[in-house]
Design a protein around this motif. Structure first.
Motif, short mmCIF file in Angstrom:
data_model
loop_
_atom_site.label_atom_id
_atom_site.label_comp_id
_atom_site.label_asym_id
_atom_site.label_seq_id
_atom_site.Cartn_x
_atom_site.Cartn_y
_atom_site.Cartn_z
N GLY A 86 0.81 -1.21 0.00
CA GLY A 86 0.00 0.00 0.00
C GLY A 86 0.85 1.26 0.00
O GLY A 86 0.53 2.26 -0.69
N GLU A 87 1.96 1.24 0.76
CA GLU A 87 2.84 2.41 0.78
C GLU A 87 3.46 2.65 -0.60
O GLU A 87 3.58 3.80 -1.07
CB GLU A 87 3.94 2.19 1.81
N LEU A 88 3.81 1.53 -1.24
CA LEU A 88 4.41 1.67 -2.58
C LEU A 88 3.40 2.22 -3.58
O LEU A 88 3.72 3.03 -4.46
CB LEU A 88 4.96 0.33 -3.05
N LEU A 89 2.12 1.75 -3.46
CA LEU A 89 1.10 2.26 -4.38
C LEU A 89 0.85 3.74 -4.14
O LEU A 89 0.59 4.51 -5.09
CB LEU A 89 -0.20 1.46 -4.18
N THR A 90 0.94 4.19 -2.88
CA THR A 90 0.79 5.63 -2.59
C THR A 90 1.92 6.42 -3.25
O THR A 90 1.70 7.52 -3.81
CB THR A 90 0.80 5.85 -1.07
N ALA A 91 3.13 5.88 -3.19
CA ALA A 91 4.25 6.55 -3.83
C ALA A 91 4.07 6.61 -5.34
O ALA A 91 4.40 7.62 -6.00
CB ALA A 91 5.55 5.82 -3.48
N ILE A 92 3.51 5.50 -5.90
CA ILE A 92 3.27 5.51 -7.35
C ILE A 92 2.28 6.61 -7.70
O ILE A 92 2.43 7.33 -8.70
CB ILE A 92 2.74 4.13 -7.78
N ARG A 93 1.21 6.75 -6.92
CA ARG A 93 0.20 7.77 -7.19
C ARG A 93 0.82 9.17 -7.16
O ARG A 93 0.56 10.02 -8.03
CB ARG A 93 -0.93 7.65 -6.17
N THR A 94 1.72 9.40 -6.18
CA THR A 94 2.38 10.71 -6.09
C THR A 94 3.26 10.96 -7.31
O THR A 94 3.26 12.07 -7.89
CB THR A 94 3.23 10.78 -4.80
N ASP A 95 4.01 9.92 -7.72
CA ASP A 95 4.90 10.11 -8.89
C ASP A 95 4.10 10.33 -10.17
O ASP A 95 4.50 11.12 -11.04
CB ASP A 95 5.80 8.87 -9.05
N VAL A 96 2.96 9.64 -10.28
CA VAL A 96 2.14 9.82 -11.48
C VAL A 96 1.59 11.23 -11.54
O VAL A 96 1.54 11.87 -12.60
CB VAL A 96 1.01 8.78 -11.52
N ARG A 97 1.16 11.75 -10.38
CA ARG A 97 0.67 13.14 -10.38
C ARG A 97 1.78 14.12 -10.75
O ARG A 97 1.55 15.11 -11.46
CB ARG A 97 0.11 13.46 -8.99
N THR A 98 2.98 13.82 -10.25
CA THR A 98 4.12 14.68 -10.63
C THR A 98 4.35 14.62 -12.13
O THR A 98 4.60 15.64 -12.79
CB THR A 98 5.38 14.24 -9.88
N ALA A 99 4.26 13.41 -12.70
CA ALA A 99 4.46 13.27 -14.14
C ALA A 99 3.38 14.02 -14.91
O ALA A 99 3.65 14.66 -15.94
CB ALA A 99 4.46 11.79 -14.53
N ILE A 100 2.14 13.93 -14.42
CA ILE A 100 1.05 14.66 -15.09
C ILE A 100 1.31 16.16 -15.04
O ILE A 100 1.10 16.89 -16.03
CB ILE A 100 -0.29 14.31 -14.42
N ALA A 101 1.81 16.65 -13.90
CA ALA A 101 2.12 18.08 -13.79
C ALA A 101 3.24 18.46 -14.77
O ALA A 101 3.21 19.54 -15.39
CB ALA A 101 2.52 18.41 -12.36
N ASP A 102 4.23 17.58 -14.91
CA ASP A 102 5.32 17.88 -15.87
C ASP A 102 4.80 17.92 -17.29
O ASP A 102 5.21 18.78 -18.10
CB ASP A 102 6.42 16.80 -15.74
N VAL A 103 3.89 16.99 -17.63
CA VAL A 103 3.33 16.99 -18.98
C VAL A 103 2.54 18.28 -19.22
O VAL A 103 2.64 18.90 -20.29
CB VAL A 103 2.45 15.75 -19.18
N ARG A 104 1.76 18.68 -18.22
CA ARG A 104 1.00 19.92 -18.36
C ARG A 104 1.94 21.13 -18.54
O ARG A 104 1.67 22.03 -19.33
CB ARG A 104 0.11 20.13 -17.14
N ARG A 105 3.04 21.11 -17.79
CA ARG A 105 4.00 22.23 -17.92
C ARG A 105 4.61 22.26 -19.31
O ARG A 105 4.77 23.32 -19.91
CB ARG A 105 5.09 22.07 -16.86
#
Length: 650
Positions: A491-510
């Motif tokens: 579960g902790e690893l999946l939470t980290a994945i969710r955070t990284d994916v959001r970061t990636a989405i923010a980078d794509v938007r930028r």
């Protein structure tokens, strides 16, 4: 240098002193003007003074040029001859010893032949730089020097006294008449020396540049003029001795050619002289023929004179035009010049145009210059340069620069007329060249901008999004491995994945926003600016900032690049106000006419000139990429940023 000038001045003064002595001696013996003229005292005095003075001037200014010294020697020879004649007569009338009388007669006989037999021909062969035309001419120079004394011996060995009643000089030969074949060779040698000198001048003219040719034209003018007087004296009995006064024209022309060849436009003078010489010859020949024909029929020559006058009247203008074309090209025919320039525009381009102008007008220099620099030139500017503006569409796109001919203070009316006719097509060519250069520069800027954008995207993807997605993949693998054995860790690893994916989405938007702000597509340029102004309502120090937009209700359809540039520049200017100005109010103005104008004005306190930082440099570059202009800096009421963006993107 100083020793050479001193020697030149001394020898020149000696020759002038001899001429003065000849005048005094002539008056002393009581000779009349006719007697002095018939005894060659007057002509030798004038020739000696002219050669000596001109030689001294050349030797003073060009001491290493042997021509000055040869003319000095020539002048001394004639001056000595002029002095010796009346001195010998004075010695005879005064009952002086015969030895002195013979000595004076010897000086008279042996002084002037050096001038005719050696000094003058050698000076002409070495003219104007003091060197033979080439190495092949060195044997010719040696032959002139070696055979020069032959003419001196022809004159000096003659046992005839210089004047009736005077004794013969020393170094005479009693068997002089028996050597008449040798003296004939001597006369032929003098003629050959003069022909060799003429050939040397012709060779130099064919091989020389414009400066050398102008120098030779001075000599040509003097030689033609002098020959027109001297040849009749040599061939026609009874011709006055006074025609020899034309000989000083030769040293005068040589001096001007060496020291001041640009004194005046010698080509114009030669043009007129040649025209009149040719016309005079035509008149003489025509008159002789008609006199013979009419006299045979009527016994009178008056009718022939009238006929010749009627025939010659319309000939001079045409003859002058032919001579002018030979010396000045086609400047009297503007249409022909424009036609030649048009041919060059269709072929080699501007480089051929300036060469054609220089050849057509016989000018030393021609060039086409624009505000960006030199486009084409031909020749070398050696004097005054005049400019003719090249205008296209009411704007000056460049200028045509033409060098004045040596000796002229500027271009003549005929030259300006021709240049005025050529200015219009030349301006079109210059404008086309500028457009071509601008198009090439625009293409290079576009390619450079594309490459820079690709490089930035690669860097952002490689350094930002790439590592993030790699980490997501590795974390997902780790979560899969511990899913059954350690659900909490998974579960902790999946939470980290969710955070990284959001970061990636923010980078794509930028990245997408950097390419083109989404707000422009969603809200339009005006709406995007209003949205951005709402986000910047507070300064960096927490104080409120009032932003007022003065924009039209609607904008016409704008090129995408113009919209992005206007948005980026406006938002960057507003951001700078928030960070640095200390203003309480800022106004964003935008209006569109032929160009799009964006202005940001604040009421912040002035703090001196603005130092160009990253933001200001970026705004200037964005404006320049589209061919626009940005002005930024402090004003009387605060800061001001104004940009003009053309609607037609280059």
């Amino acid at each position: 240098m100083a020793a050479g000038r001193t020697l030149a001045a001394g020898l020149g003064a000696l020759a002038m002193a001899e001429v003065g002595g000849a005048v005094v001696a002539t008056l002393g013996v009581g000779w009349s003007w006719r007697q002095a003229l018939d005894a060659f005292v007057v002509t030798n005095s004038v020739i000696g003074a002219a050669f000596a003075l001109c030689g001294a001037i050349i030797a003073w200014h060009r001491p290493r040029n042997p021509i000055g010294w040869l003319l000095l020697a020539d002048g001394l020879g004639h001056a000595t001859s002029a002095l010796s004649g009346p001195v010998a007569q004075a010695l005879h009338d005064g009952g002086a010893p015969v030895a002195l009388q013979r000595l004076a007669a010897t000086a008279f006989a042996y002084s002037w032949p050096w001038s005719i037999g050696l000094f003058l021909p050698l000076a002409l062969v070495l003219f104007p730089d003091g060197r033979p035309p080439s190495r092949r001419w060195r044997p010719v120079v040696v032959a002139l020097i070696v055979t020069g004394p032959l003419f001196v011996l022809e004159s000096g060995l003659d046992p005839q006294p210089p004047a009736p009643g005077l004794p013969a000089g020393y170094l005479t030969l009693s068997a002089y008449d028996q050597l008449s074949p040798l003296w004939t060779v001597s006369e032929l040698r003098v003629l050959a020396a003069l022909l060799v000198a003429i050939a040397a001048v012709v060779v130099r003219y064919r091989r020389g540049d414009d400066v050398v040719r102008r120098q030779l034209l001075w000599l040509l003018l003097a030689t033609v003029t002098a020959a027109g007087f001297i040849v009749p004296w040599s061939l026609v009995a009874g011709t006055p001795v006074a025609v020899l006064f034309a000989i000083p024209l030769i040293p005068a022309a040589v001096t001007i050619a060496i020291v001041r060849h640009g004194l005046l436009d010698i080509r114009l003078v030669v043009s007129r002289v040649i025209a009149w010489v040719l016309l005079s010859g035509a008149v003489v020949v025509t008159y002789g023929i008609l006199v013979g024909l009419v006299a045979a029929q009527l016994g009178r020559s008056a009718v022939a004179t009238i006929v010749v006058a009627l025939l010659i009247a319309p000939v001079l203008p045409r003859l002058q035009r032919l001579v002018d074309r030979a010396l000045y090209g086609d400047r009297s025919d503007p249409a022909r010049v424009v036609s030649r320039v048009g041919e060059q525009l269709a072929g080699p381009g501007l480089s051929g145009v300036v060469s054609a102008i220089r050849a057509a007008l016989r000018v030393p220099y021609a060039a086409v210059v624009t505000p960006d620099g030199l486009l084409a030139e031909a020749g070398t500017a050696s004097g005054a340069v005049e400019s003719v503006p090249l205008e296209y569409g009411g704007a000056t796109v460049g200028e045509l620069r033409v060098g004045a001919r040596p000796g002229e203070g500027g271009l003549g009316t005929a030259d300006r007329t021709v240049l005025g006719l050529m200015a219009a097509p030349l301006a079109v060519a210059v404008h086309a060249t500028q457009l071509s250069a601008q198009l090439q520069s625009s293409r290079e800027r576009i390619v450079t901008a594309q490459e820079e954008e690709r490089r930035r995207l690669r860097r952002d993807l490689h350094d930002g999004l790439g590592p993030t997605l790699t980490g997501v993949a590795l974390t997902a693998d780790a979560a899969t491995n511990v899913l059954r054995t350690d659900p909490d860790r998974a579960g902790e690893l999946l939470t980290a994945i969710r955070t990284d994916v959001r970061t990636a989405i923010a980078d794509v938007r930028r990245l997408v926003e950097d390419l083109r702000p989404p707000a422009i597509d969603e809200l339009g340029l005006l709406g995007a600016l209003r949205q951005r102004a709402e986000h910047l309502a507070w300064r960096a120090d927490g104080a409120a900032l009032r932003i007022r937009l003065e924009v039209p209700e609607r904008l016409p359809a704008l090129p995408a690049a113009v919209e992005v540039a206007a948005y980026r520049i406006a938002t960057e200017a507003l951001t700078n106000v928030v960070r640095h100005s200390g203003a309480s109010t800022v106004v964003l103005r935008l209006h569109c006419a032929d160009d799009l104008h964006v202005e940001v004005v604040d009421d912040g306190p002035p703090d001196g000139p603005w130092r160009p930082g990253v933001g200001l440099v970026a705004m200037r570059e964005r404006a320049a990429e589209l061919g626009g202009r940005l002005d930024a800096g402090p004003s009387a009421t605060g800061g001001r940023v104004h940009v003009r963006l053309p609607l037609a993107v280059p």
